[in-house]
Design an enzyme around this catalytic site. Structure first.
Site, PDB file in Angstrom:
ATOM      1  N   ASP A 115     -12.827  -1.187   1.237  1.00 48.76           N
ATOM      2  CA  ASP A 115     -14.243  -1.467   1.425  1.00 48.76           C
ATOM      3  C   ASP A 115     -14.761  -0.616   2.585  1.00 48.76           C
ATOM      4  OD1 ASP A 115     -16.660  -2.617   1.022  1.00 48.76           O
ATOM      5  OD2 ASP A 115     -16.156  -4.538   1.928  1.00 48.76           O
ATOM      6  N   LYS A 118     -13.120  -6.640  -8.986  1.00 47.70           N
ATOM      7  CA  LYS A 118     -13.664  -7.044  -7.677  1.00 47.70           C
ATOM      8  C   LYS A 118     -13.379  -8.516  -7.426  1.00 47.70           C
ATOM      9  CE  LYS A 118     -17.388  -4.090  -6.662  1.00 47.70           C
ATOM     10  NZ  LYS A 118     -18.235  -3.933  -5.536  1.00 47.70           N
ATOM     11  N   CYS A 122     -13.466 -33.613  29.477  1.00 45.89           N
ATOM     12  CA  CYS A 122     -13.672 -34.191  30.805  1.00 45.89           C
ATOM     13  C   CYS A 122     -14.952 -35.005  30.897  1.00 45.89           C
ATOM     14  CB  CYS A 122     -13.686 -33.091  31.868  1.00 45.89           C
ATOM     15  SG  CYS A 122     -15.174 -32.085  31.801  1.00 45.89           S
ATOM     16  N   CYS A 167     -18.712 -32.848  27.455  1.00 46.37           N
ATOM     17  CA  CYS A 167     -17.428 -32.196  27.177  1.00 46.37           C
ATOM     18  C   CYS A 167     -16.456 -33.202  26.562  1.00 46.37           C
ATOM     19  CB  CYS A 167     -16.861 -31.619  28.472  1.00 46.37           C
ATOM     20  SG  CYS A 167     -15.202 -30.965  28.264  1.00 46.37           S
ATOM     21  N   GLU A 191      -3.974   0.230  -7.293  1.00 49.34           N
ATOM     22  CA  GLU A 191      -4.155   0.405  -5.856  1.00 49.34           C
ATOM     23  C   GLU A 191      -5.272  -0.465  -5.328  1.00 49.34           C
ATOM     24  OE1 GLU A 191      -5.992   4.639  -5.336  1.00 49.34           O
ATOM     25  OE2 GLU A 191      -4.759   4.649  -7.133  1.00 49.34           O
ATOM     26  N   CYS A 243     -12.179 -29.712  34.652  1.00 50.28           N
ATOM     27  CA  CYS A 243     -11.952 -29.978  33.229  1.00 50.28           C
ATOM     28  C   CYS A 243     -10.522 -29.562  32.864  1.00 50.28           C
ATOM     29  CB  CYS A 243     -12.974 -29.198  32.405  1.00 50.28           C
ATOM     30  SG  CYS A 243     -12.762 -29.393  30.635  1.00 50.28           S
ATOM     31  N   TYR A 302      -7.508   8.332  -2.005  1.00 48.99           N
ATOM     32  CA  TYR A 302      -7.358   7.755  -3.340  1.00 48.99           C
ATOM     33  C   TYR A 302      -7.427   8.759  -4.485  1.00 48.99           C
ATOM     34  CZ  TYR A 302     -12.509   7.395  -3.181  1.00 48.99           C
ATOM     35  OH  TYR A 302     -13.832   7.644  -3.049  1.00 48.99           O
ATOM     36  N   LYS A 323      -8.900  -1.433  -3.528  1.00 49.13           N
ATOM     37  CA  LYS A 323     -10.254  -0.898  -3.461  1.00 49.13           C
ATOM     38  C   LYS A 323     -10.736  -1.116  -2.036  1.00 49.13           C
ATOM     39  CE  LYS A 323     -14.532  -0.587  -6.044  1.00 49.13           C
ATOM     40  NZ  LYS A 323     -15.367  -0.259  -4.897  1.00 49.13           N
ATOM     41  N   CYS A 345     -18.973 -26.126  29.079  1.00 52.16           N
ATOM     42  CA  CYS A 345     -18.663 -27.220  29.985  1.00 52.16           C
ATOM     43  C   CYS A 345     -18.688 -26.600  31.376  1.00 52.16           C
ATOM     44  CB  CYS A 345     -17.282 -27.788  29.691  1.00 52.16           C
ATOM     45  SG  CYS A 345     -16.691 -28.856  31.022  1.00 52.16           S
TER      46      CYS A 345
HETATM   47  S1  IVH Z   1     -11.289   6.087  -7.399  1.00 53.85           S
HETATM   48  C1  IVH Z   1     -13.683   8.443 -10.373  1.00 53.85           C
HETATM   49  N1  IVH Z   1      -9.923   4.492  -5.884  1.00 53.85           N
HETATM   50  O1  IVH Z   1     -15.123   2.796  -4.727  1.00 53.85           O
HETATM   51  C2  IVH Z   1     -12.953   7.495  -9.542  1.00 53.85           C
HETATM   52  N2  IVH Z   1     -12.249   4.601  -5.520  1.00 53.85           N
HETATM   53  O2  IVH Z   1     -17.053   2.222  -6.875  1.00 53.85           O
HETATM   54  C3  IVH Z   1     -13.267   7.654  -8.138  1.00 53.85           C
HETATM   55  N3  IVH Z   1     -13.037   3.197  -3.667  1.00 53.85           N
HETATM   56  O3  IVH Z   1     -16.885   5.810  -4.614  1.00 53.85           O
HETATM   57  C4  IVH Z   1     -12.953   6.548  -7.277  1.00 53.85           C
HETATM   58  N4  IVH Z   1     -11.079   2.384  -3.116  1.00 53.85           N
HETATM   59  O4  IVH Z   1     -15.638   5.099  -2.531  1.00 53.85           O
HETATM   60  C5  IVH Z   1     -11.125   4.963  -6.163  1.00 53.85           C
HETATM   61  N5  IVH Z   1      -8.534   3.149  -4.605  1.00 53.85           N
HETATM   62  C6  IVH Z   1      -9.755   3.608  -4.881  1.00 53.85           C
HETATM   63  C7  IVH Z   1     -10.883   3.215  -4.162  1.00 53.85           C
HETATM   64  C8  IVH Z   1     -12.128   3.737  -4.507  1.00 53.85           C
HETATM   65  C9  IVH Z   1     -12.370   2.397  -2.825  1.00 53.85           C
HETATM   66  C10 IVH Z   1     -14.510   3.399  -3.649  1.00 53.85           C
HETATM   67  C11 IVH Z   1     -14.906   4.846  -3.693  1.00 53.85           C
HETATM   68  C12 IVH Z   1     -15.794   4.994  -4.869  1.00 53.85           C
HETATM   69  C13 IVH Z   1     -16.213   3.592  -5.135  1.00 53.85           C
HETATM   70  C14 IVH Z   1     -16.479   3.442  -6.597  1.00 53.85           C
END
Ligand code: IVH
Length: 671
Positions: free
Chosen positions: A114, A315, A412, A409, A110, A433, A221, A112, A427
């Site tokens: 942000d 990451k 023009c 510019c 899945e 223009c 998640y 991650k 400008c």
């Molecule tokens: S699982 C024990 N799944 O990343 C596992 N975390 O670095 C718990 N995060 O605190 C986390 N996307 O806030 C999981 N698909 C995802 C995630 C995710 C973002 C964040 C989450 C966590 C941090 C860990």
């Protein structure tokens, strides 16, 4: 029907519509119908304070005010994830687990997200608590703010377990982030650096109605079944599937954002896919997460003190490329703003070939001492447009010279101007223009303004080149015969164009105003101006003080408007547009004819609204409502505008007074 039943029914219906609108993005009723049902519920709830419910759909707009967020222990620790920046490491990790399980492992892959981690606790199928991660053992209770996030269900259906905890990430999509910053720029407030910090800051706001306006979103998640409960999912994917049925926004709704793979190749393919596709997402991710699906297998693998062994995050590095900066060029926008653009030797970054990048403004170029001929570092992050972030000084050609920023510019030739407190050059030749004028005509014809079918940038260019248009009013003087002399302009296209122009005369005043392209007057401001002033004459007559009455107008916008209307050419343009028959009067003022729908109800009006407060008060009276000076036990409704003091809100909440937004009030009176 009994009040009590109707309240329950409305709550159910509104929760369902909310889900269809925000989670499924497939609404089945109009916004107006939704608001009408919400207003009906607010009215009934005000009559029955004994049936108050913190999870009522009426609480989505916020209203709660938190002074200090209480610290609460987590039901189970909120662990972090082990991170890796290295594909081989991911491959090794997955292969090892795969081998140890004799090839029996299913991995879920899945995104991650942000954002900010959140733990949502449900009891009796009601959201009772929302906690931040905190230090992993103890978090902060931000329930009031989290209730305003529309994609988080406040109540769960009967088939959901009685007790449940859901963990996920609260994010701010790019679009909401940009809109928020645009608004802050207009009102002269400091802008936010990135969506994640903004999400974190928003969740800690004291005023939840402000949180409601921010446009936060949430992806789930983890699904944590109650340890003593009857529901025993076999693995993570079962939990996610179930949660989706119970109304949560899950990654299953996004293409390829949640995959179950049965081999290491599958893991690596997922990783490769998102390494490229991530730039297309409407929100930021900083990697992908691989997890063992089965709970039994997870148990065997166990956790360290910090992170589980059954999961690994990969990451992404922010993608950079190094290439030669061939030339610094300049573009002129419709407002005259000058944007420096780096023309690069083409370089592949994150899956696309980059040959142009943003250089921001003169200060940035000077700060980094960026010169033509330099080898530069180009970065493509979550943003769509790549930017030049640095220079490799060691590789600077011997004959290089500091870049001198454009003084004229590029289109023009006018001398560029720069306001003291602004980063951009402009400008100033707005009237002469060509790029600016064409840009303004394009903006005027655009879908969100006059919506002139068949008039895009090419069309504008063609009419311009033929000398047929020099401003937007010229569009209304176009005639069929001369049009037919143009290239690729047959009867059909000419007919469509003229019909589109003619139809634009029916476009409401607020969009005409937006279409004029007055600097800093976006759609929202135009709408509020149209509603407040009613017609162009009153708007033209307004001085800065009168304009500043509106909550969306700050000094920058006020000055821009006064300046625009003071220009002789703009006045002439307006006259010609009025003569052409465009709408310069707003549709009828809401609630001109009164009703008695508010009879027997008492109101307090507080804060700043899109119309003057006195006018709002007149509307209350015109519809049979009674006005009170302050919030007391006798108050039925508090109409809360922006900047309303927290004390008033708290008091209203304590006394069970219903808090209405301006739009809910307008729905109540049916306008
Ligand atoms: S699982 C024990 N799944 O990343 C596992 N975390 O670095 C718990 N995060 O605190 C986390 N996307 O806030 C999981 N698909 C995802 C995630 C995710 C973002 C964040 C989450 C966590 C941090 C860990």
């Amino acid at each position: 029907m009994q009040e009590e039943e109707r309240i329950a029914e409305l709550r159910r219906t509104l929760h369902a519509h909310n889900h269809r609108y925000y989670v499924e993005a497939a609404p089945t009723i109009s916004d107006r119908e939704f608001d009408a049902l919400l207003a009906e519920l607010a009215l009934l709830e005000s009559a029955r304070p004994d049936l108050a419910d913190p999870n009522s759909p009426t609480r989505r707009v916020g209203g709660g005010f938190t002074d200090q967020f209480e610290k609460v222990a987590h039901s189970r620790p909120m662990l972090s994830l082990s991170n890796s920046y290295n594909r081989e490491e991911v491959e090794d990790w997955a292969s090892r687990i795969y081998k140890e399980s004799a090839g029996e492992t299913r991995f879920t892959c899945e995104l991650k997200y942000d954002g900010v981690a959140i733990a949502l606790q449900y009891e009796n199928r009601q959201l009772v608590r929302a906690l931040t991660r905190g230090d992993g053992a103890v978090g902060e209770d931000i329930t009031t703010n989290v209730r305003t996030i529309r994609t988080i269900p406040l109540t769960l259906p009967q088939e959901a377990p009685e007790k449940l905890e859901i963990r996920g990430e609260i994010i701010l999509p790019f679009e909401a982030f940009e809109a928020l910053n645009a608004h802050r720029r207009q009102t002269g407030e400091k802008t936010f650096a990135n969506p994640r910090n903004t999400a974190a800051g928003s969740l800690k706001l004291q005023d939840s109605s402000e949180v409601a306006r921010r446009g936060l979103d949430c992806f789930l998640y983890s699904v944590l079944p109650d340890e003593g409960g009857a529901w025993r999912p076999g693995g993570h994917s079962d939990g996610v599937n179930a949660a989706q049925r119970w109304g949560f926004k899950t990654p299953l709704m996004l293409d390829r954002a949640f995959e179950i793979v049965t081999d290491v190749e599958g893991v690596m393919a997922f990783l490769a896919h998102w390494d490229e596709a991530r730039t297309q997402l409407p929100f930021a991710i900083d990697g992908v997460v691989m997890k063992v699906d089965g709970y039994a297998q997870r148990k065997t693998l166990g956790s360290t003190a910090k992170a589980p062994r059954w999961a690994l995050a990969f990451k992404f590095e922010t993608e950079q490329g190094i290439t030669r900066l061939e030339r610094i060029a300049y573009q002129v926008g419709r407002t005259g703003a000058i944007t420096p653009v780096a023309h690069l030797e083409p370089v592949p970054i994150a899956g696309t070939t980059v040959s142009k990048a943003s250089l921001h403004n003169a200060d940035q170029i000077a700060l980094l001492d960026i010169r033509e001929g330099d080898m530069v570092r180009v970065e493509k992050g979550g943003e769509i447009i790549p930017k030049v972030v640095g220079v490799i000084l060691d590789e600077r050609p011997a004959n290089s010279a500091p870049h001198s920023y454009a003084t004229h510019c590029p289109d023009c030739g006018a001398s560029l101007a720069r306001a003291e407190d602004e980063a951009r050059h402009y400008c100033p030749n707005a009237e002469g223009c060509p790029e600016q004028i064409k840009g303004r005509i394009e903006h005027f014809a655009a879908r969100r303004a006059m919506n002139i079918d068949g008039l895009g940038s090419e069309g504008v260019e063609q009419l311009w080149a033929a000398g047929m248009i020099r401003d937007v009013a010229d569009l209304y003087d176009l005639e069929r015969a001369p049009l037919l002399t143009l290239d690729r302009m047959g009867e059909k296209r000419a007919g469509n164009l003229l019909a589109g122009i003619s139809a634009s005369k029916e476009v409401p005043f607020e969009r005409v105003l937006f279409g004029l392209g007055i600097r800093h007057v976006g759609e929202t401001v135009a709408k509020k101006l149209a509603r407040h002033f009613g017609d162009v004459e009153s708007l033209r007559g307004a001085d800065e003080a009168a304009l500043l009455q509106l909550d969306v107008v700050g000094p920058v916008i006020a000055e821009s408007l006064v300046h625009w209307f003071a220009e002789a050419t703009n006045r002439q343009l307006l006259e010609r547009l009025v003569h052409a028959g465009l709408k310069f009067t707003a549709e009828q003022d809401p609630g001109v004819q009164g009703s008695q729908v508010l009879e027997g109800r008492s109101f307090v009006v507080s804060g700043v609204f899109s119309i003057p407060r006195d006018e709002l008060k007149r509307l209350v009276e015109r519809h049979g409502g009674r006005l009170l000076g302050g919030v007391s036990g006798k108050t039925d409704f508090l109409i809360a505008g922006e900047k309303m003091g927290p004390a008033k809100r708290e008091k209203a909440e304590r006394l069970g007074v219903s808090i209405l937004t301006e739009s809910a009030f307008f729905e109540m009176i049916g306008s």
